[in-house]
Design a protein around this motif. Structure first.
Motif, PDB file in Angstrom:
ATOM      1  N   LEU A 173       0.833  -1.206   0.000  1.00 47.17           N
ATOM      2  CA  LEU A 173       0.000   0.000   0.000  1.00 47.17           C
ATOM      3  C   LEU A 173       0.863   1.248   0.000  1.00 47.17           C
ATOM      4  O   LEU A 173       2.006   1.219   0.439  1.00 47.17           O
ATOM      5  N   GLN A 174       0.275   2.304  -0.552  1.00 46.37           N
ATOM      6  CA  GLN A 174       0.933   3.609  -0.457  1.00 46.37           C
ATOM      7  C   GLN A 174       0.024   4.544   0.323  1.00 46.37           C
ATOM      8  O   GLN A 174       0.170   4.690   1.523  1.00 46.37           O
ATOM      9  N   CYS A 175      -0.993   5.142  -0.324  1.00 47.31           N
ATOM     10  CA  CYS A 175      -1.868   6.037   0.451  1.00 47.31           C
ATOM     11  C   CYS A 175      -2.788   5.252   1.373  1.00 47.31           C
ATOM     12  O   CYS A 175      -3.277   5.771   2.360  1.00 47.31           O
ATOM     13  N   GLY A 176      -3.090   4.012   1.017  1.00 52.39           N
ATOM     14  CA  GLY A 176      -3.920   3.175   1.885  1.00 52.39           C
ATOM     15  C   GLY A 176      -5.412   3.263   1.637  1.00 52.39           C
ATOM     16  O   GLY A 176      -6.179   2.560   2.294  1.00 52.39           O
ATOM     17  N   PHE A 177      -5.830   4.091   0.705  1.00 49.02           N
ATOM     18  CA  PHE A 177      -7.274   4.266   0.521  1.00 49.02           C
ATOM     19  C   PHE A 177      -7.950   2.985   0.035  1.00 49.02           C
ATOM     20  O   PHE A 177      -9.024   2.621   0.497  1.00 49.02           O
ATOM     21  N   CYS A 178      -7.307   2.288  -0.883  1.00 52.01           N
ATOM     22  CA  CYS A 178      -7.912   1.083  -1.449  1.00 52.01           C
ATOM     23  C   CYS A 178      -7.717  -0.127  -0.547  1.00 52.01           C
ATOM     24  O   CYS A 178      -8.296  -1.186  -0.781  1.00 52.01           O
ATOM     25  N   CYS A 193      -6.596   0.460  -7.547  1.00 51.56           N
ATOM     26  CA  CYS A 193      -5.601   1.170  -6.747  1.00 51.56           C
ATOM     27  C   CYS A 193      -4.967   2.226  -7.634  1.00 51.56           C
ATOM     28  O   CYS A 193      -4.516   1.914  -8.733  1.00 51.56           O
ATOM     29  N   ARG A 194      -4.930   3.469  -7.161  1.00 49.19           N
ATOM     30  CA  ARG A 194      -4.348   4.540  -7.968  1.00 49.19           C
ATOM     31  C   ARG A 194      -2.885   4.779  -7.627  1.00 49.19           C
ATOM     32  O   ARG A 194      -2.255   5.667  -8.171  1.00 49.19           O
ATOM     33  N   CYS A 195      -2.333   4.039  -6.668  1.00 43.27           N
ATOM     34  CA  CYS A 195      -0.968   4.340  -6.232  1.00 43.27           C
ATOM     35  C   CYS A 195       0.057   3.283  -6.623  1.00 43.27           C
ATOM     36  O   CYS A 195       1.092   3.596  -7.176  1.00 43.27           O
ATOM     37  N   THR A 196      -0.217   2.047  -6.292  1.00 46.36           N
ATOM     38  CA  THR A 196       0.875   1.067  -6.228  1.00 46.36           C
ATOM     39  C   THR A 196       1.269   0.449  -7.556  1.00 46.36           C
ATOM     40  O   THR A 196       2.330  -0.165  -7.649  1.00 46.36           O
TER      41      THR A 196
HETATM   42  S1  FES Z   1      -2.620   2.602  -2.040  1.00 50.78           S
HETATM   43 FE1  FES Z   1      -3.471   4.439  -2.725  1.00 50.78          FE
HETATM   44  S2  FES Z   1      -5.187   3.751  -3.860  1.00 50.78           S
HETATM   45 FE2  FES Z   1      -4.169   1.931  -3.425  1.00 50.78          FE
END
Ligand code: FES
Ligand SMILES: Cc1cc2nc3c(=O)[nH]c(=O)nc-3n(C[C@H](O)[C@H](O)[C@H](O)COP(=O)(O)OP(=O)(O)OC[C@H]3O[C@@H](n4cnc5c(N)ncnc54)[C@H](O)[C@@H]3O)c2cc1C
Ligand code: FES
Lengths: 265, 166
Positions: free
Chosen positions: B97-102, B135-138
């Motif tokens: 995870l990065q931002c953790g939202f998903c 997921c928009r980050c990883t």
């Molecule tokens: S960790 Fe940011 S949307 Fe998946």
């Protein structure tokens, strides 16, 4: 979402009675209706939940005769071992609808009542020459799918199930829209005692349809090679931001080849 | 209004809610379980995935009234006290995870996926099974790695148990 009254039906008869309230709609898996209500594209006054009605659920296979209850989920169809042994193509189709969470809730009755022009099941039922059973009558697939989001269902009519004879061979292949996973073009081929039937979803301007040029070629030889050089007309096919009618016409042939190869595998 | 009663993370809860209340809103607003997220309006992102009667579902696409009578598990219900669930531990270990939202939705989907594949998972299956989680980050790479690691860990644990029982 606008305000709504929720009712949990205990039987098909109860659901039919409850549906007479206001501008009621049946609620099955909710995978189409709830998103439409959230965006206020649909605004029923009442929801009649069909998912707790035992008689609408389950799959029976007796010999080659298959019956699938209207409130049977995509996940249940995908995983049913008996069904897989007589008609693996429909299990494969169900296993590729949307995503696992959608398949845990979405149902065959909801899918064919909605008749989205890019939905998967309509292609299967038309190619399999299925019968759609309602609380009022039986309708052949040929007469049931009447246009974009249009069916032969009357107000308050409930799809209680579908039934078909498993064909000797069947296969399904779809080119999924990369974002939604709905079919940009999907082709279901079936070779049964009445010959070859080929139904196309995701491509037609009026929804699911049978492709005569492909049926004719496959009737001669039920093999992907029989489709070499066959083309289908782009007239009557959808053009939208995803693909032009010409592109879809090509996809029909490509998906048909893959579906036949899967059927023969 | 509907009177709903559910078992959420092992606790019996009842409330009177508007019929249009989505399960996700019931969890977040009535029960204060804000681990379950809402990431879209189109039932596509999977940030809201919880287990209802043992199956992963999108809680943004189900009414609380539909779920009445059911048993629900959310991300808050996975850990055993201070001990992370193996899937949570694998996400931490593999930087899934990065931002953790998903992440709550990813982890609830992953546990469901692992439960449905007791024979184990491969990368292609994990990627196909993640169709309903965005997921928009990883770039997904470490999410897939974490799920594969957790699946292996859980099947080892499962085998261990079976041996003990035998
Ligand atoms: S960790 Fe940011 S949307 Fe998946
Ligand atoms: C993210 C996402 C991806 C999807 N991808 C695909 C895909 O790849 N392919 C595909 O085919 N579909 C796809 N779907 C749609 C999904 O298959 C739905 O489950 C299906 O279209 C509707 O079934 P439902 O049981 O959820 O019906 P609901 O949403 O509950 O109902 C749909 C409509 O049918 C009516 N209805 C429901 N049951 C009955 C019945 N028994 N008798 C009469 N009327 C009834 C309802 O009143 C409503 O108008 C997707 C959906 C989502 C959210
Ligand atoms: S919030 Fe449920 S799918 Fe996006």
């Amino acid at each position: 979402m606008y305000s709504v009254n929720y009712h949990r039906a205990s039987s098909v008869a109860d659901a039919a009675k409850l549906s007479k309230k206001g501008d009621a709609k049946f609620l099955s898996g909710g995978m189409t209706l709830i998103p439409a209500m959230k965006t206020r594209l649909a605004a029923p006054s009442d929801l009649v939940d069909l998912t707790y009605i035992a008689e609408l659920k389950g799959i029976t296979v007796s010999g080659k005769t298959v019956t699938i209850g209207g409130a049977t989920t995509h996940a249940e169809v995908a995983a049913n071992a008996k069904l897989k042994s007589v008609c693996p193509a429909i299990c494969h189709l169900a296993a590729h609808i949307g995503d696992p969470h959608v398949r845990h809730r979405g149902t065959i009755g909801g899918s064919i009542a909605n008749n989205d022009p890019a939905a998967d099941y309509p292609a299967a039922l038309l190619a399999l020459s299925a019968t759609i059973v309602t609380n009022k009558r039986e309708i052949s697939a040929d007469k049931y799918f009447t246009g974009l989001f249009e069916t032969a269902l009357k107000e308050g009519e409930i799809v209680t199930g579908v039934t078909f004879t498993a064909p000797a061979k069947a296969g399904y292949s779809k080119f999924p829209n990369p974002a939604s996973r709905y079919a940009m073009t999907g082709v279901f081929v079936a070779k049964g005692k009445d010959g070859v039937r080929v139904a196309v979803t995701g491509a037609g301007e009026d929804g699911v349809f049978r492709s005569k040029p492909i049926e004719a070629a496959l009737a001669k030889k039920f093999d992907a090679a029989a489709l070499e050089g066959v083309s289908v007309p782009s007239a009557g096919l959808m053009s939208d931001l995803h693909a032009s009618a010409e592109y879809r016409a090509n996809l029909v042939v490509v998906m048909a080849k893959r579906a036949v190869a899967a059927a023969n595998a | 209004m509907s009177d709903v009663s559910l078992t959420v993370n092992g606790r019996k809860v009842s409330a009177s809610v508007e019929d249009r209340t989505l399960l996700v809103h019931f969890l977040r607003e009535n029960l204060g379980l804000t681990g379950t997220h809402v990431g879209c309006d189109t039932s596509q992102c999977g940030a809201c995935v919880v287990h209802v009667d043992g199956k992963a579902v999108k809680s943004c696409t189900m009414l609380a009234a539909q779920a009445s009578g059911s048993t629900v598990v959310t991300i808050e219900g996975l850990a055993d006290g201070a001990d992370l669930h193996p899937v949570q531990a694998a996400f931490k270990e593999n930087h899934g995870l990065q931002c953790g939202f998903c992440t709550p939705g990813m982890i609830m989907s992953a546990t469901d996926m692992i439960n449905r594949h007791p024979q184990g998972l491969d990368e292609a299956t994990v990627r196909a099974e993640l169709e309903g989680n965005i997921c928009r980050c990883t770039g997904y790479h470490n999410i897939v790695k974490a799920i594969l690691a957790a699946s292996e860990e859980m099947s080892k644990a499962g085998k261990g148990k079976a041996k003990k029982a035998a």
